[in-house]
Design a protein around this motif. Structure first.
Motif, PDB file in Angstrom:
ATOM      1  N   THR A 184      34.156  42.049  67.499  1.00  0.00           N
ATOM      2  CA  THR A 184      34.009  40.973  68.497  1.00  0.00           C
ATOM      3  C   THR A 184      33.940  39.617  67.793  1.00  0.00           C
ATOM      4  O   THR A 184      34.641  38.667  68.155  1.00  0.00           O
ATOM      5  CB  THR A 184      32.711  41.164  69.316  1.00  0.00           C
ATOM      6  OG1 THR A 184      32.762  42.439  69.909  1.00  0.00           O
ATOM      7  CG2 THR A 184      32.555  40.105  70.377  1.00  0.00           C
ATOM      8  N   ALA A 185      33.076  39.555  66.759  1.00  0.00           N
ATOM      9  CA  ALA A 185      32.919  38.275  66.051  1.00  0.00           C
ATOM     10  C   ALA A 185      34.250  37.848  65.455  1.00  0.00           C
ATOM     11  O   ALA A 185      34.616  36.674  65.489  1.00  0.00           O
ATOM     12  CB  ALA A 185      31.873  38.417  64.946  1.00  0.00           C
ATOM     13  N   ARG A 248      34.051  40.824  77.805  1.00  0.00           N
ATOM     14  CA  ARG A 248      34.118  41.979  78.720  1.00  0.00           C
ATOM     15  C   ARG A 248      34.520  43.243  77.972  1.00  0.00           C
ATOM     16  O   ARG A 248      33.932  44.306  78.147  1.00  0.00           O
ATOM     17  CB  ARG A 248      35.134  41.696  79.841  1.00  0.00           C
ATOM     18  CG  ARG A 248      34.498  41.042  81.066  1.00  0.00           C
ATOM     19  CD  ARG A 248      35.428  41.092  82.254  1.00  0.00           C
ATOM     20  NE  ARG A 248      36.628  40.291  82.020  1.00  0.00           N
ATOM     21  CZ  ARG A 248      36.698  38.967  82.230  1.00  0.00           C
ATOM     22  NH1 ARG A 248      35.636  38.330  82.672  1.00  0.00           N
ATOM     23  NH2 ARG A 248      37.803  38.311  81.996  1.00  0.00           N
ATOM     24  N   GLN A 249      35.543  43.091  77.075  1.00  0.00           N
ATOM     25  CA  GLN A 249      35.994  44.275  76.333  1.00  0.00           C
ATOM     26  C   GLN A 249      34.878  44.806  75.435  1.00  0.00           C
ATOM     27  O   GLN A 249      34.656  46.013  75.341  1.00  0.00           O
ATOM     28  CB  GLN A 249      37.220  43.927  75.481  1.00  0.00           C
ATOM     29  CG  GLN A 249      38.485  43.761  76.309  1.00  0.00           C
ATOM     30  CD  GLN A 249      39.525  42.889  75.610  1.00  0.00           C
ATOM     31  OE1 GLN A 249      39.346  42.498  74.461  1.00  0.00           O
ATOM     32  NE2 GLN A 249      40.598  42.585  76.307  1.00  0.00           N
ATOM     33  N   SER A 250      34.172  43.869  74.781  1.00  0.00           N
ATOM     34  CA  SER A 250      33.122  44.343  73.867  1.00  0.00           C
ATOM     35  C   SER A 250      31.986  44.958  74.678  1.00  0.00           C
ATOM     36  O   SER A 250      31.337  45.905  74.244  1.00  0.00           O
ATOM     37  CB  SER A 250      32.647  43.227  72.943  1.00  0.00           C
ATOM     38  OG  SER A 250      31.596  42.529  73.507  1.00  0.00           O
ATOM     39  N   SER A 251      31.782  44.465  75.902  1.00  0.00           N
ATOM     40  CA  SER A 251      30.753  45.033  76.763  1.00  0.00           C
ATOM     41  C   SER A 251      31.100  46.488  77.099  1.00  0.00           C
ATOM     42  O   SER A 251      30.238  47.370  77.042  1.00  0.00           O
ATOM     43  CB  SER A 251      30.719  44.186  78.023  1.00  0.00           C
ATOM     44  OG  SER A 251      29.608  44.420  78.744  1.00  0.00           O
ATOM     45  N   SER A 252      32.396  46.742  77.419  1.00  0.00           N
ATOM     46  CA  SER A 252      32.810  48.117  77.745  1.00  0.00           C
ATOM     47  C   SER A 252      32.635  49.019  76.529  1.00  0.00           C
ATOM     48  O   SER A 252      32.141  50.149  76.632  1.00  0.00           O
ATOM     49  CB  SER A 252      34.285  48.170  78.161  1.00  0.00           C
ATOM     50  OG  SER A 252      34.541  47.181  79.088  1.00  0.00           O
ATOM     51  N   ARG A 301      25.771  40.313  72.038  1.00  0.00           N
ATOM     52  CA  ARG A 301      27.193  40.184  72.381  1.00  0.00           C
ATOM     53  C   ARG A 301      27.620  38.719  72.467  1.00  0.00           C
ATOM     54  O   ARG A 301      28.595  38.304  71.849  1.00  0.00           O
ATOM     55  CB  ARG A 301      27.395  40.882  73.723  1.00  0.00           C
ATOM     56  CG  ARG A 301      28.750  41.471  73.929  1.00  0.00           C
ATOM     57  CD  ARG A 301      28.818  42.073  75.289  1.00  0.00           C
ATOM     58  NE  ARG A 301      28.428  41.099  76.294  1.00  0.00           N
ATOM     59  CZ  ARG A 301      27.599  41.361  77.302  1.00  0.00           C
ATOM     60  NH1 ARG A 301      27.082  42.554  77.455  1.00  0.00           N
ATOM     61  NH2 ARG A 301      27.291  40.414  78.170  1.00  0.00           N
ATOM     62  N   ARG A 302      26.848  37.940  73.191  1.00  0.00           N
ATOM     63  CA  ARG A 302      27.233  36.541  73.407  1.00  0.00           C
ATOM     64  C   ARG A 302      27.150  35.744  72.115  1.00  0.00           C
ATOM     65  O   ARG A 302      28.019  34.939  71.796  1.00  0.00           O
ATOM     66  CB  ARG A 302      26.348  35.925  74.484  1.00  0.00           C
ATOM     67  CG  ARG A 302      26.982  34.696  74.978  1.00  0.00           C
ATOM     68  CD  ARG A 302      26.535  34.227  76.296  1.00  0.00           C
ATOM     69  NE  ARG A 302      26.548  32.769  76.184  1.00  0.00           N
ATOM     70  CZ  ARG A 302      25.577  32.004  76.584  1.00  0.00           C
ATOM     71  NH1 ARG A 302      24.507  32.524  77.144  1.00  0.00           N
ATOM     72  NH2 ARG A 302      25.660  30.710  76.424  1.00  0.00           N
ATOM     73  N   GLY A 303      26.099  36.015  71.339  1.00  0.00           N
ATOM     74  CA  GLY A 303      25.935  35.298  70.075  1.00  0.00           C
ATOM     75  C   GLY A 303      27.121  35.518  69.162  1.00  0.00           C
ATOM     76  O   GLY A 303      27.629  34.583  68.544  1.00  0.00           O
ATOM     77  N   LEU A 304      27.593  36.764  69.111  1.00  0.00           N
ATOM     78  CA  LEU A 304      28.712  37.037  68.198  1.00  0.00           C
ATOM     79  C   LEU A 304      30.018  36.464  68.721  1.00  0.00           C
ATOM     80  O   LEU A 304      30.883  36.057  67.949  1.00  0.00           O
ATOM     81  CB  LEU A 304      28.812  38.531  67.939  1.00  0.00           C
ATOM     82  CG  LEU A 304      27.680  38.957  66.993  1.00  0.00           C
ATOM     83  CD1 LEU A 304      27.399  40.428  67.098  1.00  0.00           C
ATOM     84  CD2 LEU A 304      27.997  38.576  65.557  1.00  0.00           C
ATOM     85  N   ALA A 305      30.156  36.417  70.067  1.00  0.00           N
ATOM     86  CA  ALA A 305      31.362  35.799  70.618  1.00  0.00           C
ATOM     87  C   ALA A 305      31.383  34.301  70.295  1.00  0.00           C
ATOM     88  O   ALA A 305      32.441  33.695  70.204  1.00  0.00           O
ATOM     89  CB  ALA A 305      31.416  36.019  72.122  1.00  0.00           C
ATOM     90  N   GLU A 306      30.205  33.706  70.090  1.00  0.00           N
ATOM     91  CA  GLU A 306      30.144  32.262  69.799  1.00  0.00           C
ATOM     92  C   GLU A 306      30.097  31.964  68.304  1.00  0.00           C
ATOM     93  O   GLU A 306      29.944  30.820  67.900  1.00  0.00           O
ATOM     94  CB  GLU A 306      28.891  31.674  70.456  1.00  0.00           C
ATOM     95  CG  GLU A 306      29.041  31.529  71.932  1.00  0.00           C
ATOM     96  CD  GLU A 306      27.846  30.820  72.537  1.00  0.00           C
ATOM     97  OE1 GLU A 306      26.941  30.417  71.790  1.00  0.00           O
ATOM     98  OE2 GLU A 306      27.841  30.680  73.760  1.00  0.00           O
ATOM     99  N   TRP A 307      30.205  33.012  67.498  1.00  0.00           N
ATOM    100  CA  TRP A 307      30.096  32.867  66.049  1.00  0.00           C
ATOM    101  C   TRP A 307      31.013  31.759  65.514  1.00  0.00           C
ATOM    102  O   TRP A 307      30.610  30.901  64.737  1.00  0.00           O
ATOM    103  CB  TRP A 307      30.461  34.218  65.422  1.00  0.00           C
ATOM    104  CG  TRP A 307      30.323  34.302  63.952  1.00  0.00           C
ATOM    105  CD1 TRP A 307      31.150  33.735  63.023  1.00  0.00           C
ATOM    106  CD2 TRP A 307      29.297  34.976  63.222  1.00  0.00           C
ATOM    107  NE1 TRP A 307      30.707  34.028  61.757  1.00  0.00           N
ATOM    108  CE2 TRP A 307      29.570  34.786  61.856  1.00  0.00           C
ATOM    109  CE3 TRP A 307      28.183  35.725  63.581  1.00  0.00           C
ATOM    110  CZ2 TRP A 307      28.785  35.320  60.859  1.00  0.00           C
ATOM    111  CZ3 TRP A 307      27.405  36.260  62.579  1.00  0.00           C
ATOM    112  CH2 TRP A 307      27.692  36.059  61.244  1.00  0.00           C
TER     113      TRP A 307
END
Ligand SMILES: Nc1ncnc2c1ncn2[C@@H]1O[C@H](COP(=O)(O)OP(=O)(O)OP(=O)(O)O)[C@@H](O)[C@H]1O
Length: 554
Positions: A184-185, A248-252, A301-307
């Protein structure tokens, strides 16, 4: 990556105790969540089993249900405390970081500062610092809490279910979680950076549009530049949509990991129960603990998406906070009153990368109480010469002695009290006339209204302001609300208020009619009889206002 680590360390150092307490509460929330689901699972299964076995009457409902209530309430309270502590500590740490960025900008060499556009500086202080609010709240603290929560959950399953179920739980969570979050990151890095870049160009384009809207409208370019700003909006939106997809994908994928961990612990616990090693109720604990640990991954999840967004911001912020201090001379030599105020010898200046010199070689002296006019064709380097004399840019060769002491040996503070420059486009600020003038005075010095009126008289501006609201006359951004010539004279008044020993004026008579120009320069001279004045002008009548003329030729 290193930038993020360094910045996280700096942020946590501002209030280590608050962050540690916040982390302890975050772990408590996770552990209580795990315990809550584990106990509930055990309770439901044990109660059902007691019913099936026909021993429900003797089953103790009260203690487990009290435990469930305690854990549910305790978890909510711990969560509340954790949010208070970590958000408060983060906001205070970021406020400190903002001040550090400001201070870093002011330590930059003058030349670099003059290239730093307003929008760029604003982006560093606002957008970049805002991007970092997730560093502690959505990365550092949740990662630490997730590891602690996983360790606690694994231990609980090890002792209450079976070691095999505990190992399966730890492996699936550690491997699956790490893999998904790392991917994800990685894939979110580019869109996150693009979203941030889009937002920053939107701010810059909007500021340019607002500042120059009249010029752009007249040039018929307003629509085209509005289009450029809208492109930045679209780029930001596309990148944000991509980030939402990735989230969303990483959430699934994370739900699958949780499902797999729950299935594995249920299977291994069930097998142990079947073999009679543990009760079915204890076997259920593993399943519910695996479900409860999902919370620890979700927070990340959100933190890594904002990396990607945070990394770029951290690098830019650190570049400014780590600006080295301005070099100050170790020993400040005393000015020599018997020497000329300024003695300039063979001075040459060339900008980095330029093909030819901006001016030079130039030699001249300036005595106390003398007025020197610098003339020459446009672009010959008159403004650059003034900036060099003011120590705002370094010459490539030659020497400047101020009262017999090389300019480089002057401390910044003393130099600024001796020497003042009013550039061609002088910066007035939104605020009252008094506020604009008081910028010239030492901080905290009470306003002497008589003195302010005296300098306004000297630059022939007093009658104009008396006809309005006097010193309380309100100006808009960049001094709007005054004519070009009046704004120029207000900037001159501000410089005179500093009573410098050398006063340098770039095009002070530009925009003034001949009598006003003459009255203004004569007024300044009357207030500063001993000051050496250098002024740049293209107007030939201004030669009468000077004692000497220095002509710069190409
Ligand atoms: N920030 C800058 N970056 C690069 N070159 C610059 C910069 N500022 C000025 N120059 C160049 O340096 C030279 C000298 O500029 P300067 O402003 O000192 O001239 P000037 O004599 O004051 O001109 P004018 O009379 O039009 O104000 C010019 O060729 C100009 O294009």
């Amino acid at each position: 990556m290193i930038a993020l680590f360094r910045l996280a360390r700096r942020l946590s150092e501002t209030d280590r105790t608050a962050f540690l307490r916040g982390l302890a509460l975050m772990v408590t929330v996770l552990v209580m969540g795990v315990a809550l689901l584990g106990l509930s699972g055990w309770f439901v299964t044990a109660a059902a089993a007691a019913g099936v076995a026909g021993v429900g009457v003797g089953f103790d409902f009260f203690r487990p249900s009290a435990g469930v209530r305690f854990l549910a309430l305790g978890r909510a309270m711990a969560r509340y405390g954790e949010r208070l502590l970590t958000h408060d500590a983060t906001l205070r740490a970021l406020a400190g970081m903002r001040s550090a960025v400001y201070a870093g900008i002011t330590r930059l060499p003058h030349e670099v500062q003059s290239r730093l556009r307003g929008a760029e500086a604003l982006n560093r202080i606002t957008s970049d610092i805002d991007a970092l609010d997730g560093l502690m709240l959505r990365l550092v603290l949740p990662i630490s809490a997730a590891l602690a929560g996983l360790a606690a959950g694994t231990l609980a399953v090890w002792f209450l279910v079976t070691p095999a179920a505990a190992i399966a739980l730890a492996l699936i969570y550690a491997l699956g979680g790490t893999l998904i979050l790392a991917v994800t990151a990685r894939i979110a890095h580019r869109p996150a950076a693009a979203a941030e870049a889009g937002l920053q160009s939107l701010r810059a384009a909007s500021l340019d549009l607002m500042r120059n809207r009249a010029d752009l409208a007249v040039a018929g370019a307003l629509d085209r530049l509005t289009g450029v700003a809208l492109e930045a909006v679209n780029a930001e939106e596309t990148a944000r949509n991509r980030l939402d997809d990735i989230e969303r994908q990483s959430s699934s994928a994370l739900s699958l990991t949780v499902g797999l961990a729950a299935a594995a612990t249920l299977y291994l616990g069930g097998t142990a129960a079947e073999a009679g090693l543990i009760s079915p109720a204890r076997a259920a604990i593993g399943f519910f603990v695996a479900l409860a640990l999902a919370e620890s991954l979700g927070a990340l999840r959100r933190g890594l998406a904002e990396w990607g967004r945070m990394q770029g911001a951290a690098e830019r912020v650190l570049r400014l906070t780590d600006t080295p201090p301005r070099p100050e001379p170790a020993v400040v030599p005393l000015p020599l009153p018997e020497k000329p105020l300024l003695n300039v010898t063979d001075l040459r200046h060339r900008r980095a990368g330029a093909q030819r010199d901006s001016f030079g070689p130039v030699s001249f002296t300036l005595a106390r109480a003398e007025t020197l006019l610098i003339t020459g064709p446009s672009g010959v380097g008159k403004s650059t010469l003034l900036a060099t004399l003011a120590g705002l840019t370094a010459p490539v060769s030659g020497q400047i002695l101020l009262s017999g002491v090389p300019l480089a040996d002057w401390s910044e503070e003393l130099l600024r009290s001796w020497l003042t420059l009013v550039p061609q486009r002088s910066a007035l600020m939104a605020g009252t006339v008094a506020e604009n003038l008081s910028l010239a005075l030492p901080e905290g010095q009470p306003l002497d209204e008589d003195l302010l009126w005296k300098v306004l008289e000297a630059v022939d501006l007093a009658s104009t302001l008396r006809a309005r609201e006097g010193l309380a006359t309100q100006l808009g951004p960049h001094g709007s609300g005054l004519s070009g010539g009046q704004a120029k004279r207000l900037a001159l008044a501000r410089a005179v208020l500093r009573r410098p020993k050398v006063l340098m004026l770039d095009e002070p008579t530009e925009g003034l009619d001949a009598p006003t120009a003459k009255a203004t320069l004569a007024g300044i001279r009357a207030l500063l009889p001993d000051t050496g004045i250098i002024f740049v002008s293209h107007r030939s009548p201004d030669a009468d206002l000077a004692d000497r003329v220095l002509h710069l030729a190409e």
